[in-house]
Design an enzyme around this catalytic site. Structure first.
Site, PDB file in Angstrom:
ATOM      1  N   ASP A  29      22.723   9.744 -11.007  1.00 20.97           N
ATOM      2  CA  ASP A  29      23.480  10.684 -10.174  1.00 20.97           C
ATOM      3  C   ASP A  29      23.304  12.110 -10.664  1.00 20.97           C
ATOM      4  O   ASP A  29      23.278  12.353 -11.871  1.00 20.97           O
ATOM      5  CB  ASP A  29      24.981  10.358 -10.306  1.00 20.97           C
ATOM      6  CG  ASP A  29      25.602   9.956  -8.997  1.00 20.97           C
ATOM      7  OD1 ASP A  29      25.005  10.214  -7.939  1.00 20.97           O
ATOM      8  OD2 ASP A  29      26.694   9.365  -9.044  1.00 20.97           O
ATOM      9  N   GLU A  42      29.337   5.961   1.846  1.00 24.55           N
ATOM     10  CA  GLU A  42      30.599   5.628   1.164  1.00 24.55           C
ATOM     11  C   GLU A  42      31.796   5.926   2.053  1.00 24.55           C
ATOM     12  O   GLU A  42      31.884   7.000   2.675  1.00 24.55           O
ATOM     13  CB  GLU A  42      30.723   6.421  -0.149  1.00 24.55           C
ATOM     14  CG  GLU A  42      32.060   6.127  -0.848  1.00 24.55           C
ATOM     15  CD  GLU A  42      32.131   6.552  -2.307  1.00 24.55           C
ATOM     16  OE1 GLU A  42      31.128   7.040  -2.855  1.00 24.55           O
ATOM     17  OE2 GLU A  42      33.229   6.376  -2.888  1.00 24.55           O
TER      18      GLU A  42
HETATM   19  O1  KIV Z   1      29.196   7.468  -8.958  1.00 31.87           O
HETATM   20  C1  KIV Z   1      29.047   6.355  -8.461  1.00 31.87           C
HETATM   21  O2  KIV Z   1      29.229   5.326  -9.102  1.00 31.87           O
HETATM   22  C2  KIV Z   1      28.632   6.290  -7.053  1.00 31.87           C
HETATM   23  C3  KIV Z   1      28.619   4.970  -6.388  1.00 31.87           C
HETATM   24  C4  KIV Z   1      29.937   4.360  -6.295  1.00 31.87           C
HETATM   25  C5  KIV Z   1      27.886   5.009  -5.102  1.00 31.87           C
HETATM   26  O3  KIV Z   1      28.295   7.284  -6.505  1.00 31.87           O
END
Ligand code: KIV
Length: 281
Positions: free
Chosen positions: A85, A184
């Site tokens: 991320d 989401e």
């Molecule tokens: O940060 C995270 O874990 C996410 C997922 C839940 C898609 O973005």
């Protein structure tokens, strides 16, 4: 890359009508266990801000945090595709910084793709990243990094205008180069329409069964926090209760002197230490 699942292979799963499973992960020990499960994709999510660091939102997570956890997870994975991320403010301010930050997650974090939250406001960034070879997973619907704008974690896309906006953004992100999309917190009917509107795989969380795949936070599916019971999480274990029970038993046994017993101790004549020949001068 030996034996690792690749982006083109995951994309073919959508065309073949095969469902895709993804979980989050934050350390090497869990990664080694997850590696044995057949899961296709592992996400080092900024959810680590909440489940690992104990914050109330994902906003305090830094690029260094994600790179550190991604590198640890990468050491434990041999098969699933690894996605990292991009945390809050690591990509929203400037294109140059965003590209360098994403590159770092591939170089240092050993990720094969990054994930960014956002609709049309990240389309140009997605285009620039994809062009230089940084694969991008998009993330639309409930974008946790916008929690303060929403005033909480709320389902998105309930109204007709919001639905149109989500479909428009999904198509724009695909066109800009996103190879997949997390959906989401979207009503299942809307998630179905988005999934049908794009050729890239959609991975749902709190968005119903019609997405091409699903993702859950690993701590949620394992029941690590017994108090956290949102509607969209199915618990496949009660690890939180199991951990508390195990540690309580350990504490009792330490107090009563039951642990450590003979079986878990060494005697002098049982210790086989490696012998080193010393040079005697
Ligand atoms: O940060 C995270 O874990 C996410 C997922 C839940 C898609 O973005």
């Amino acid at each position: 890359m030996n034996g690792k699942l690749t982006i083109p292979k995951v994309q073919k799963m959508k065309a073949a009508g095969e469902k895709i499973a993804m979980v989050t992960c934050y350390d090497a020990s869990f990664a080694r266990l997850i590696d044995q499960t057949g899961v296709e994709m592992v996400l080092v999510g900024d959810s680590l801000g909440m489940v690992i660091q104990g914050h109330e939102t994902t906003l305090p997570v830094t690029l260094t945090d994600i790179a550190y956890h991604a590198a640890a997870v990468a050491r434990g994975l041999t098969k699933p595709l690894l996605i990292a991320d991009m945390p809050f403010m690591s990509y929203q301010a400037e294109f140059g910084a965003a590209l360098k930050n994403a590159g770092l997650l591939l170089k240092k974090g050993n990720a094969q793709s990054v994930k960014v939250e956002g609709g049309e406001e990240v389309v140009e960034l997605v285009y620039r990243m994809s062009r230089v070879g940084i694969p991008v997973m998009g993330h639309i619907g409930l974008e946790p990094q916008k929690v303060h704008k929403y005033g909480g974690y709320k389902i998105q896309g309930k109204g007709a205008a919001e639905e149109r906006e989500l479909i428009k953004n999904a198509k724009a992100l695909e066109e800009a180069g996103c190879w997949s999309l997390v959906l989401e917190g979207i009503p299942l009917e809307v998630a179905e329409k988005i999934t049908q509107s794009v050729k890239i795989p959609t991975i749902g969380i709190a968005s119903g069964p019609h997405c091409d795949g699903q993702v859950l936070v690993i701590y949620d599916l394992l029941g690590m926090n017994p108090e956290f019971k949102p509607r969209f999480v199915k618990r496949y274990a009660e690890m939180g209760a199991a951990v508390t029970e195990a540690v309580k038993n350990y504490v009792d046994e330490v107090r009563s002197g039951k642990f450590p017993d003979e079986e878990h101790s060494f005697r002098r004549n049982l210790i086989a230490l490696p012998t080193k020949k010393r040079k005697i001068s």
